[in-house]
Scaffold this motif. Structure first.
Motif, short mmCIF file in Angstrom:
data_model
loop_
_atom_site.label_atom_id
_atom_site.label_comp_id
_atom_site.label_asym_id
_atom_site.label_seq_id
_atom_site.Cartn_x
_atom_site.Cartn_y
_atom_site.Cartn_z
N TYR A 253 9.04 -12.35 0.24
CA TYR A 253 8.65 -12.30 -1.17
C TYR A 253 7.24 -11.74 -1.30
CZ TYR A 253 12.49 -15.11 -3.16
OH TYR A 253 13.71 -15.55 -3.61
N ARG A 254 6.34 -12.24 -0.45
CA ARG A 254 4.95 -11.80 -0.50
C ARG A 254 4.85 -10.32 -0.18
NH1 ARG A 254 0.55 -10.60 2.46
NH2 ARG A 254 -1.47 -11.43 1.79
N HIS A 255 5.55 -9.88 0.84
CA HIS A 255 5.50 -8.48 1.25
C HIS A 255 6.00 -7.55 0.14
CE1 HIS A 255 5.99 -4.84 3.62
NE2 HIS A 255 7.27 -4.83 3.32
N ASP A 256 7.15 -7.89 -0.43
CA ASP A 256 7.72 -7.04 -1.48
C ASP A 256 6.80 -6.97 -2.70
OD1 ASP A 256 9.90 -6.66 0.14
OD2 ASP A 256 11.21 -8.08 -0.92
N ALA A 257 6.21 -8.12 -3.06
CA ALA A 257 5.29 -8.15 -4.21
C ALA A 257 4.02 -7.35 -3.91
CB ALA A 257 4.95 -9.59 -4.56
N PHE A 258 3.54 -7.45 -2.68
CA PHE A 258 2.34 -6.73 -2.26
C PHE A 258 2.56 -5.23 -2.40
CE2 PHE A 258 -1.09 -6.95 1.34
CZ PHE A 258 -2.00 -6.32 0.51
N LEU A 259 3.68 -4.75 -1.91
CA LEU A 259 4.01 -3.32 -2.02
C LEU A 259 4.10 -2.89 -3.48
CD1 LEU A 259 6.75 -2.77 0.73
CD2 LEU A 259 4.49 -1.70 0.65
N THR A 260 4.80 -3.67 -4.28
CA THR A 260 4.98 -3.33 -5.70
C THR A 260 3.64 -3.25 -6.42
OG1 THR A 260 7.17 -4.35 -5.76
CG2 THR A 260 6.03 -4.08 -7.86
N ALA A 261 2.81 -4.28 -6.23
CA ALA A 261 1.51 -4.32 -6.91
C ALA A 261 0.62 -3.16 -6.49
CB ALA A 261 0.83 -5.66 -6.63
N ALA A 262 0.59 -2.88 -5.19
CA ALA A 262 -0.28 -1.81 -4.69
C ALA A 262 0.12 -0.44 -5.26
CB ALA A 262 -0.24 -1.77 -3.16
N VAL A 263 1.42 -0.17 -5.30
CA VAL A 263 1.90 1.12 -5.82
C VAL A 263 1.57 1.25 -7.31
CG1 VAL A 263 3.96 2.47 -6.33
CG2 VAL A 263 3.69 1.43 -4.08
N ILE A 264 1.75 0.15 -8.07
CA ILE A 264 1.46 0.19 -9.50
C ILE A 264 -0.03 0.40 -9.74
CG2 ILE A 264 1.39 -1.21 -11.60
CD1 ILE A 264 4.02 -2.49 -10.66
#
Length: 297
Positions: A253-264
């Motif tokens: 969950y943390r990894h997926d959210a980290f990727l999403t937030a960084a790209v945005i």
């Protein structure tokens, strides 16, 4: 997704919003905070469990029951929208269920000062956990590229990065500006959400406070810590995820959210591509640590 209104509330100037996930036994501290200082209270329940719903029936406030676990960010957004149906609040207090030992004796003065500062979008109390004076309170003003590094194991290698991580021992008696607040407890002016499109709902769990802070920064506003207010946070109660610990599910969950937030936040730039590589490397390191710890048990 559906939700139902179960109880009514009065209409003070500030409203507490708490997202619950099987933590009803901890909510006594939050309900006591609401009653003592005259805040309204909205509990958004993501548990999807009959026993938990039954336990929440005695809450003195509104209980919004979701038919699905919608995550933290969406839960907060639902709470805001529910609050708007009942009153025009000046402030929203986002409080985790695992907040205890609350000292808000100076909350009236703190909210008054907050209201006078038109450039301040949010502030938080001094939040201590089991690390005491080493408790991490938030991240100082810095670039979002550096924020990526601060959320990874690289921070432990390049110790100069620690400067941007604000610890409790570094606070003065006055307010201290921060960029990214703690998601455990922070207070936001209600009109800020009208300007940033509501509470961030881009991730299921984790990094909502970074997404929030990045959007506020674009408004030219800022946040700070007011040490005259103090709470204790039972860190990791809800997720059990600490550095290299917890479950593989929560780590994902943390990894997926980290990727999403960084790209945005980094807007698909070259820096964003580099950040994605760093985030994947961090995930690999954390997964390795998790597996090693499991092997020793």
């Amino acid at each position: 997704m559906g939700y139902s209104l179960e109880q009514k509330i009065n209409k003070p100037k500030s409203c507490i919003i708490t997202v619950n996930y099987f933590a009803s036994e901890l909510l006594g501290n939050i309900t006591a905070l609401a009653e003592k200082y005259g805040f309204d209270l909205i509990i958004v329940d993501n548990s999807c469990n009959a026993d938990e719903s039954e336990a929440l029936k005695n809450i003195h406030g509104i209980v919004v029951t979701n038919s699905d676990n919608v995550g933290f960010g969406t839960g907060c957004h639902i709470g805001i929208e529910e609050a708007k149906r009942h009153s025009e609040y000046e402030n929203f207090l986002f409080v985790n269920p695992d907040i205890t030992e609350i000292d808000f004796s100076k909350i009236a003065e703190a909210l008054e000062a907050f209201g006078r500062d038109h450039n301040a979008a949010y502030f938080q109390p001094l939040i201590l956990d089991n690390r005491g004076e080493e408790s991490i309170l938030g991240i100082r003003a810095t670039s979002d590229a550096r924020v990526v590094l601060l959320y990874t194991f690289i921070k432990k290698i390049f110790t100069s990065l620690e400067y941007y991580v604000l610890h409790a021992k570094e606070l003065s008696k006055n307010t201290t500006n921060i960029y990214i607040p703690s998601g455990a407890f922070f207070i936001v002016k209600a009109n800020v959400f009208d300007r940033i499109g509501g509470f961030p709902r881009d991730t299921f769990l984790y990094f909502e406070e970074w997404l929030f802070a990045a959007r506020v920064k674009k408004l030219g506003m800022y946040g700070y810590i007011d040490p005259s207010l103090r709470v204790h946070h039972e860190i990791g109660y809800s997720t059990g995820l600490q550095y290299g610990a917890g479950s593989a599910k929560m780590l994902r969950y943390r990894h997926d959210a980290f990727l999403t937030a960084a790209v945005i936040i980094l807007s698909n730039t070259v820096i964003a591509l580099a950040a994605k590589g760093v985030i994947w490397l961090d995930y690999g390191v954390r997964s390795l640590i998790l597996n090693l710890k499991r092997g020793r048990q």
